[in-house]
Design an enzyme around this catalytic site. Structure first.
Site, short mmCIF file in Angstrom:
data_model
loop_
_atom_site.label_atom_id
_atom_site.label_comp_id
_atom_site.label_asym_id
_atom_site.label_seq_id
_atom_site.Cartn_x
_atom_site.Cartn_y
_atom_site.Cartn_z
N LYS A 40 0.84 -1.20 0.00
CA LYS A 40 0.00 0.00 0.00
C LYS A 40 0.87 1.25 0.00
CE LYS A 40 -0.41 -0.02 5.06
NZ LYS A 40 -1.34 0.04 6.21
N ARG A 134 -10.15 1.21 15.00
CA ARG A 134 -10.39 1.86 13.70
C ARG A 134 -11.59 1.20 13.02
NH1 ARG A 134 -4.37 2.05 11.06
NH2 ARG A 134 -4.88 -0.17 10.89
N TYR A 263 13.70 31.66 2.01
CA TYR A 263 12.57 32.48 2.46
C TYR A 263 12.73 32.90 3.91
CZ TYR A 263 9.98 31.18 -1.74
OH TYR A 263 9.57 31.01 -3.04
N MET A 310 9.75 24.81 -1.95
CA MET A 310 8.92 23.84 -2.64
C MET A 310 9.74 22.90 -3.51
SD MET A 310 5.67 24.40 -5.21
CE MET A 310 4.63 25.13 -3.95
#
Length: 368
Positions: A40, A134, A263, A310
């Protein structure tokens, strides 16, 4: 998602490591117990199709996925006759699609079985909530009613029953034992034992081999990663990590005192120093929290400085390097190693998340 084949950032997956991890696990299992490869989440970031092929070559008898789309991707890739179980929830309207493709589905609610429209036999595995909280039925009455429904409907086959342990990756076993006892109570309440009874994930299969039942679901440890740091010294064999993450320096420059990078100008040089820009960022899964962590260049540690962007990340170099020099983010370099566990510890998370975050924008290259 577009894969960046024309950018010098890549993941290497060592197929030999996956095969070795599977073989070592199989060697400690009774011959009657199947090993199912859990692939998965794009095989925990390792690449679902190639990992499935490698696992099958190594002797895996089937596959576990989280969603129906992953199962269909395996069928489309040529795994036509292999056992595939969807561990997560599937919409009722997609039950027939699963049935026609001979994909086994997890059932955890009685009402899900009502008014199904099927053109082929649907194989189902009953999920028991023994304490994970769950998905799953919780009483013997629910289990018997679902068994009766499948018995009375010729298009339903109760192929399996299973549970998932919440604390199998811990050395303290009292909660694990409570879960196992609850599961066994529900199992023995059935009139007929399904073909597959399975409870063990990687941690349970490594530490509690006696509860293998008919199959184990081998996930994180197939990729050479330890289910938890707590049990690392208690493993029955050494796990071989399969994933390495590399990039190259696309720009190298010298900073003067007072120069800032990235940044927010959160990093400012206090002396003359060399830095390099790497073509990888949080859009690839190298999240912003990696700032302050380190990579390997020429076998030496180099800190990540400033904010991760990014698409780009900046590192401080121990000395001048040539543009194009290789950088190791996860893996080995000249005798030193950065592991997914190292990254997980810095990020305050688990190794599962570190590799699952690495998305398909980064190409996978398969070796050995």
């Amino acid at each position: 998602m577009v894969t960046g084949w024309h950018r010098p950032t890549w993941i290497e997956i060592d197929r030999a490591a996956i095969r070795e991890n599977i073989k070592n696990e199989q060697n400690k299992l009774p011959e009657s117990v199947d090993l199912w490869a859990v692939v998965k989440a794009n095989a925990y970031g390792h690449g679902i199709i190639e990992v499935a092929r490698t696992a099958k070559e190594a002797g895996a008898k089937g596959f576990c996925v989280a969603i129906l789309d992953e199962a269909l991707a395996l069928r489309e890739a040529g795994f036509q006759d292999d056992f595939i179980l969807v561990l997560g929830a599937t919409r009722k309207e997609d039950a027939n699609l699963a049935a026609k493709n001979h994909i086994s589905l997890t059932v955890f609610r009685e009402d899900w079985l009502e008014n199904l429209t099927l053109e082929a036999t649907l194989r189902i595995h009953l999920k028991v909530d023994s304490g994970m909280g769950r998905l799953g039925i919780r009483t013997t009455e629910e289990a018997r009613r679902i068994e009766a429904t499948s018995t009375n409907d010729h298009q339903l086959q109760l192929e399996g029953i299973y549970t998932h342990f919440a604390t199998a990756d811990q050395l303290e076993t009292s909660y694990f034992e409570q879960q196992l006892a609850k599961f066994q109570t529900i199992l023995t309440s059935l009139k007929n034992r399904p073909t597959y009874v399975h409870t063990a994930n990687s941690a349970a299969s490594l530490l509690q081999p006696q509860i293998g039942f008919d199959a184990i679901r081998f996930g994180i440890s197939m990729y050479g990663l330890t289910p938890s740091t707590e049990i690392k010294t208690s493993l029955p064999f050494e796990l071989k990590p399969a994933l390495a993450l590399y990039t190259e320096m696309v720009h190298v420059k010298e900073l003067a005192p007072g120069d800032s990078v990235s940044y927010g100008a959160t990093y400012t040089a206090t002396e003359r120093e060399w830095v390099a820009t790497l073509p990888i960022g949080y859009a690839d899964g190298l999240i912003r929290h990696y700032s302050g962590f380190h990579v390997l260049v020429g076998g030496e540690l180099a800190p990540i400085i400033g904010r991760v962007c990014m698409d780009q990340t900046i590192i401080k170099l121990p000395r001048e390097f040539q543009t194009g020099s290789k950088v190791t983010i996860i893996g080995k370099d000249h005798g030193n190693t950065i592991t997914a566990d190292d990254a997980a510890q810095y990020l305050d998370t688990i190794n599962y998340e570190v590799t699952c975050l690495l998305n398909e924008r980064i190409p996978r290259k398969y070796i050995h």
